[in-house]
Enzyme design. Structure first.
Site, PDB file in Angstrom:
ATOM      1  N   LYS A 113      26.701  41.599  44.259  1.00 23.16           N
ATOM      2  CA  LYS A 113      27.495  40.376  44.107  1.00 23.16           C
ATOM      3  C   LYS A 113      27.342  39.456  45.307  1.00 23.16           C
ATOM      4  CE  LYS A 113      30.861  41.752  40.660  1.00 23.16           C
ATOM      5  NZ  LYS A 113      32.238  41.756  40.197  1.00 23.16           N
ATOM      6  N   LYS A 196      22.952  44.010  29.121  1.00 23.94           N
ATOM      7  CA  LYS A 196      24.246  44.419  28.582  1.00 23.94           C
ATOM      8  C   LYS A 196      25.086  43.199  28.227  1.00 23.94           C
ATOM      9  CE  LYS A 196      27.461  44.745  32.398  1.00 23.94           C
ATOM     10  NZ  LYS A 196      28.687  45.369  32.794  1.00 23.94           N
ATOM     11  N   LYS A 199      30.444  39.378  30.485  1.00 22.82           N
ATOM     12  CA  LYS A 199      31.143  38.103  30.560  1.00 22.82           C
ATOM     13  C   LYS A 199      30.481  37.156  31.541  1.00 22.82           C
ATOM     14  CE  LYS A 199      34.983  40.210  32.619  1.00 22.82           C
ATOM     15  NZ  LYS A 199      34.738  41.024  33.828  1.00 22.82           N
TER      16      LYS A 199
HETATM   17  P1  ATP Z   1      30.839  41.384  34.669  1.00 24.56           P
HETATM   18  O1  ATP Z   1      29.782  40.765  33.820  1.00 24.56           O
HETATM   19  O2  ATP Z   1      31.624  40.383  35.467  1.00 24.56           O
HETATM   20  O3  ATP Z   1      30.377  42.578  35.459  1.00 24.56           O
HETATM   21  P2  ATP Z   1      31.729  42.831  32.418  1.00 24.56           P
HETATM   22  O4  ATP Z   1      31.691  41.957  31.217  1.00 24.56           O
HETATM   23  O5  ATP Z   1      30.606  43.782  32.632  1.00 24.56           O
HETATM   24  O6  ATP Z   1      31.915  41.920  33.671  1.00 24.56           O
HETATM   25  P3  ATP Z   1      33.894  44.416  33.539  1.00 24.56           P
HETATM   26  O7  ATP Z   1      35.183  43.738  33.771  1.00 24.56           O
HETATM   27  O8  ATP Z   1      33.009  44.704  34.699  1.00 24.56           O
HETATM   28  O9  ATP Z   1      33.087  43.612  32.394  1.00 24.56           O
HETATM   29  O10 ATP Z   1      34.113  45.764  32.780  1.00 24.56           O
HETATM   30  C1  ATP Z   1      35.298  46.230  32.209  1.00 24.56           C
HETATM   31  C2  ATP Z   1      34.959  47.548  31.571  1.00 24.56           C
HETATM   32  O11 ATP Z   1      34.104  47.352  30.416  1.00 24.56           O
HETATM   33  C3  ATP Z   1      34.202  48.506  32.491  1.00 24.56           C
HETATM   34  O12 ATP Z   1      34.715  49.822  32.380  1.00 24.56           O
HETATM   35  C4  ATP Z   1      32.769  48.424  32.009  1.00 24.56           C
HETATM   36  O13 ATP Z   1      32.054  49.606  32.234  1.00 24.56           O
HETATM   37  C5  ATP Z   1      32.936  48.141  30.513  1.00 24.56           C
HETATM   38  N1  ATP Z   1      31.812  47.361  29.978  1.00 24.56           N
HETATM   39  C6  ATP Z   1      31.477  46.101  30.347  1.00 24.56           C
HETATM   40  N2  ATP Z   1      30.412  45.648  29.647  1.00 24.56           N
HETATM   41  C7  ATP Z   1      30.053  46.652  28.815  1.00 24.56           C
HETATM   42  C8  ATP Z   1      29.018  46.802  27.817  1.00 24.56           C
HETATM   43  N3  ATP Z   1      28.160  45.829  27.557  1.00 24.56           N
HETATM   44  N4  ATP Z   1      28.941  47.962  27.148  1.00 24.56           N
HETATM   45  C9  ATP Z   1      29.820  48.953  27.394  1.00 24.56           C
HETATM   46  N5  ATP Z   1      30.821  48.880  28.315  1.00 24.56           N
HETATM   47  C10 ATP Z   1      30.949  47.755  29.023  1.00 24.56           C
END
Ligand code: ATP
Ligand code: LTN
Length: 331
Positions: A113, A196, A199
């Protein structure tokens, strides 16, 4: 035996997405049965990024509404907001004084980050983030921490800090374990099915959001990237797009992937995508409706969160008192 569960999610998006739901939040709902679960909206962690006050407030409430709507019951679980329980900051500071600069500097999430933002826009809080996360977990003497694979290193750090504290100052914290789903827990972006669903991916065209209308999500599914063939077959290498849609269908409908392949044998991508859109809409529609209904009564939602914070504080304050005492602070 009843286990103590603790997990947290940052209020950093307008809506959770299907990856959050299938990869993490669905497990939160399952784990609240027969366990003593604490689920925390980690708003203080969200301060480590860009801070937009009006947006942050809205996102904290929207996160709470979505968690309740997707099945976290404030009666069964303790659902609360991190900043409502000041003990998180108190133990966070202790953890910062236990952690070494070198070990904190090895955290890959910080490296990734901060590399993206550059030194000038990287906050000190982003560096100390994992010590606050350790405090979140240790305050509640958690047995298990359900998280995604990306959080493994933070859980390891938490275990190291707790072990160090216990051996230096006396038994104070339970050593927690990560509860990390293995395969199938990763949902990919519909437009770029090798990345993946996330967001922070820049575009939301490939992200299925819980609070999107069923029509908008159906549209995204219909324009999902697929390969040139026409067979509905699970093959992550050759057919990442179709495989992702099969995973989504299977996770929501409970049907086996091999059964879905049989059902759609001889049918085209169009039929299959329409079926996926229907399964997604059927699952997300009631969640969306309930979340919007909860957001209509903000006062009630805040009351529920305050009640959760009271329950959380009772546990957290005992842990802080114990750690202060063992450190030699005068109570
Ligand atoms: P960022 O893109 O800011 O890293 P994110 O969309 O990956 O955010 P987080 O807030 O980091 O979301 O994750 C919240 C939870 O959702 C975590 O436990 C993470 O492992 C899970 N998660 C996030 N994206 C995925 C995905 N594509 N598939 C499965 N689990 C996910
Ligand atoms: N870093 C986590 C969010 C988080 C968390 C926690 C998860 C903060 N505190 C305590 C589990 C337990 C993330 O980015 N998913």
């Amino acid at each position: 035996m009843t286990k103590r569960i603790l997990s947290g999610i940052q209020p950093t998006s307008d809506s959770f997405h299907l990856g959050n739901y299938l990869g993490a939040l669905k497990q939160w709902v399952e784990l609240q049965e027969g366990n003593d679960a604490f689920y925390c909206i980690v708003d203080l962690h969200a301060l480590t990024g860009e801070i937009e006050p009006a947006l942050l407030r809205k996102r904290i409430l929207t996160s709470a509404a979505q968690l309740i709507a997707l099945g976290i019951s404030p009666e069964k679980s303790t659902l609360f907001v991190q900043s409502h329980v000041a003990e998180h900051n108190q133990l966070g500071w202790i953890m910062e004084c236990i952690a070494g600069f070198g070990e904190a500097n090895r955290m890959t999430q910080f490296k990734d980050k901060s590399a993206k933002g550059g030194a000038d826009s990287t906050r000190v809080g982003l560096f100390t983030y994992p010590m606050l996360q350790a405090a979140d977990i240790l305050l509640y003497q958690a047995h298990y921490v359900p998280v995604g694979e990306d959080q493994r290193q933070h859980i390891e750090l938490t275990r190291d800090l707790a072990t160090r504290f216990n051996s230096r100052f006396g038994e104070t914290f339970r050593i927690p374990e990560g509860y990390i789903l293995k395969s199938g827990a990763k949902i990919y972006d519909l437009q770029e099915p090798t990345n993946k669903m996330s967001k922070s991916s820049g575009s939301t065209a490939g992200v299925l959001e819980i609070l999107d209308t069923p029509e908008a999500n159906a549209k995204k599914i219909k324009s999902a990237t697929t390969d040139a063939g026409r067979e509905i077959k699970f093959d992550e290498k050759e057919k990442p797009g179709i495989s992702n849609l099969l995973s989504i269908h299977s996770a929501l409908s409970g049907q086996k992937i091999s059964d879905l392949e049989d059902d759609f044998a001889g049918k085209g991508y169009g039929d299959f995508k329409a079926a996926v859109a229907e399964v997604v809409a059927d699952h997300l529609r009631p969640i969306r409706d309930r979340a919007l209904e909860l957001l209509d009564d903000e006062q009630h939602l805040v009351q529920v969160l305050h009640a959760g914070a009271d329950k959380a504080r009772a546990v957290a304050s005992a842990t802080v008192a114990e750690s202060y005492k063992n450190l030699g602070l005068v109570l």
